[in-house]
Scaffold this motif. Sequence first.
Motif, short mmCIF file in Angstrom:
data_model
loop_
_atom_site.label_atom_id
_atom_site.label_comp_id
_atom_site.label_asym_id
_atom_site.label_seq_id
_atom_site.Cartn_x
_atom_site.Cartn_y
_atom_site.Cartn_z
N VAL A 117 0.76 -1.06 -0.05
CA VAL A 117 0.11 0.09 0.12
C VAL A 117 0.94 1.32 0.12
CG1 VAL A 117 -1.55 1.28 1.29
CG2 VAL A 117 -1.97 -1.24 1.14
N GLU A 118 1.91 1.27 0.58
CA GLU A 118 2.72 2.45 0.96
C GLU A 118 3.62 2.71 -0.52
OE1 GLU A 118 3.01 2.61 5.68
OE2 GLU A 118 4.80 1.81 4.49
N GLN A 119 3.81 1.47 -0.99
CA GLN A 119 4.35 1.55 -2.55
C GLN A 119 3.63 2.42 -3.46
OE1 GLN A 119 6.15 -1.95 -3.54
NE2 GLN A 119 8.01 -1.67 -2.52
N ARG A 120 2.43 2.00 -3.31
CA ARG A 120 1.31 2.49 -4.09
C ARG A 120 1.23 4.07 -3.67
NH1 ARG A 120 -1.67 -0.47 -7.63
NH2 ARG A 120 -1.74 -2.28 -6.37
N PHE A 121 1.14 4.46 -2.48
CA PHE A 121 0.72 5.92 -2.18
C PHE A 121 1.86 6.12 -1.25
CE2 PHE A 121 -3.48 3.84 -2.37
CZ PHE A 121 -3.98 4.58 -3.64
N PRO A 122 3.23 6.62 -1.48
CA PRO A 122 4.34 6.82 -0.88
C PRO A 122 4.09 7.90 0.23
CG PRO A 122 4.97 6.76 -3.07
CD PRO A 122 3.50 6.60 -3.14
N ILE A 123 3.02 8.82 -0.10
CA ILE A 123 2.88 9.80 1.39
C ILE A 123 2.42 8.88 2.48
CG2 ILE A 123 0.27 10.03 0.62
CD1 ILE A 123 2.71 12.81 1.11
N LEU A 124 1.76 7.75 2.22
CA LEU A 124 1.15 7.03 3.54
C LEU A 124 2.31 6.69 4.32
CD1 LEU A 124 -1.85 5.31 2.15
CD2 LEU A 124 -1.71 7.59 2.88
N GLU A 125 3.31 6.42 3.71
CA GLU A 125 4.62 5.98 4.57
C GLU A 125 5.19 7.27 5.13
OE1 GLU A 125 7.71 4.09 2.45
OE2 GLU A 125 8.60 3.17 4.28
N ARG A 126 5.55 8.32 4.41
CA ARG A 126 6.24 9.52 4.85
C ARG A 126 5.27 10.23 6.03
NH1 ARG A 126 7.09 10.34 -0.36
NH2 ARG A 126 5.54 12.21 -0.83
N LYS A 127 4.14 10.05 5.80
CA LYS A 127 3.42 10.52 7.00
C LYS A 127 2.75 9.57 7.88
CE LYS A 127 2.68 14.88 4.67
NZ LYS A 127 1.57 16.06 4.29
N ALA A 128 3.34 8.39 8.06
CA ALA A 128 2.77 7.56 8.85
C ALA A 128 2.32 7.66 10.27
CB ALA A 128 3.70 6.08 8.73
N HIS A 129 3.01 8.59 10.57
CA HIS A 129 2.84 8.88 12.21
C HIS A 129 2.31 10.38 12.32
CE1 HIS A 129 4.66 5.06 13.03
NE2 HIS A 129 5.62 5.62 12.29
N ASP A 130 1.82 10.76 11.47
CA ASP A 130 1.12 12.23 11.38
C ASP A 130 -0.38 12.06 11.60
OD1 ASP A 130 3.50 12.97 10.62
OD2 ASP A 130 2.77 14.32 8.93
N ARG A 131 -1.26 12.70 12.37
CA ARG A 131 -2.55 12.56 12.50
C ARG A 131 -3.36 12.73 10.94
NH1 ARG A 131 -5.50 15.62 17.01
NH2 ARG A 131 -4.06 17.09 17.30
N ALA A 132 -4.11 11.98 10.77
CA ALA A 132 -4.56 12.00 9.33
C ALA A 132 -5.47 13.25 8.97
CB ALA A 132 -5.62 10.75 9.37
N GLY A 133 -5.90 14.03 9.99
CA GLY A 133 -6.49 15.25 9.91
C GLY A 133 -5.62 16.28 9.36
N SER A 134 -4.39 16.20 9.37
CA SER A 134 -3.41 17.26 8.84
C SER A 134 -3.05 17.03 7.47
CB SER A 134 -2.08 17.11 9.91
OG SER A 134 -1.61 15.88 9.49
N LEU A 135 -3.71 15.79 7.09
CA LEU A 135 -3.08 15.51 5.71
C LEU A 135 -4.13 16.56 4.47
CD1 LEU A 135 -3.44 11.79 5.37
CD2 LEU A 135 -1.48 13.21 6.01
#
Lengths: 232, 290
Positions: A117-135
């Motif tokens: 999943v993170e290869q498909r959407f690299p941003i999900l790896e870079r921001k893995a520990h950010d709160r989702a509301g900040s995306l």
Amino acid sequence: MLCAVNLHAGYRRGVPVLHGIDLEVGAGGALGVIGRNGAGKTCLAQTLTGALPVMDGTVLLGGDDVSGKGSRARVRARLSHVPEGRMIFADLTVRENLEVAAYGAGVKLTAQQLRDVEQRFPILERKAHDRAGSLSGGEQQWLAIGRALVQQPRVIVLDEPSLGLSPVAIDGVAEALVGIREAGVALILMEQNPYLLKAVCDEVLLLDQGRVTRSLDGEAGEQLVAEAYFGG
Amino acid sequence: MDLLETSLISGVVSGLLYALAGVGLVVIYRVSGYVSFAQGDIAAVALYLGFWLHQGGAPYLIVAVAVVIAGAALGGLVGRFVVVPMERFGILAAAMATIAVGITIQGLENAFIGGEARPFPSAGEGTAVTIGSVSLTWADVISFLVCGVIVAALATGFKRTRVGIAMRAVHDNPGAAEMLGVASVSLKRMSWIVSGALAGVTGLFIAPVYSLTPTSVNAIVVFGFAAIVVGGFDSIAGAVISGMVIGIATNLTAAYINTDLVTTSLFLMLVAVLLLRPQGLFGRRPMARV
């Protein structure tokens, strides 16, 4: 893979919104549903995924009748939902959002799956520990699709994934959805954006006041969408 | 100096108990988004059962286990049949239902058992450790350790386990959780069982000190409520630290100012925190797109 026969449904008992919808999508196929606001797209998405009850008709998933089953049972039968407005868990981290999705489907979120999943959407790896509301809106849409993917679905029903996104972000969504199709997952895409439908789907149904008025495909379909939906 | 030492050390010990009382409230809040005001009353019912078992000659360990199980069972029943079904009318209705349950329990206890104070057995008599001029009993030490372990376990559970993360997800967006296949109603019911068990544990450490009446646990749950408001509803570490701050501050107020001002100092602290930092000292502002 997913098939609806003479489907009637609505938000309130005795007030149907959908009046006898028939549709079918096979493994690796992509079916689009286009319609104006209020045509019944979200109602159809929610009825297919079990968030709304079926009033009449049948929903078959891989040949099994799931009409009487709710969201949880359908998710566990590998039918995932990317809801309208994304509905991410804003106060949870990106990784926790993926964990919850896997938990809901009763599957383990393995390192391999997470990598896919993170290869498909690299941003999900870079921001893995950010709160989702900040995306950003586009990033949240990746997350919503990523959540569906970790559920190991056979079919994903997406409700207006282009809503509120920039043209660049919509290009990205189209590319990702084509990739998911190629992996063998069937897609049903409720949309108002003809570009996204053209890029992803083989066939598009035109939904109007809860009825499928036309089935459109290919170049002729594009022309018909323009005529029927935008008035020419 | 002795007075200061005593205030500080016993403030820390009672502070952790306040934190435990507060964490019992956080468990339900973290899933459903409201606080149960019946927590002390659920504990009281479980403690009366323990009291009678003890009267009948049961050893302390059996009494303690029975109180925790009874708390879990009663919490589970209240959640299953009264409060969780009430959530369909909104969380305010559910929170009001917890008040109704609490008052009903108190009324029944007063009518059928009587409101007089009863002695409750302690986890351990005698001095266990002496720190400076302050002697801590075995009950104090056991309370400190048990509270510490439970609070740490819950903090880890909410942060690291799949069930804990899913519980937070239900609170964050119940509709989305359902669509993803999370059994949110089951998780809510589970939170009531856990919270009931925690009420029982908290009661076991409160009743020997303040004796057992229909409202004795409630008096301490108020401090627990203050601990989570000051610490922040979503922060278990915050509940622990603010529980200890409240414990020390109220002890210092009693020792150096006036015992009658203990509750006043508690609520002044509460109002000050709410005015300056409404999400609590360690809480995070909820994320919302504007």
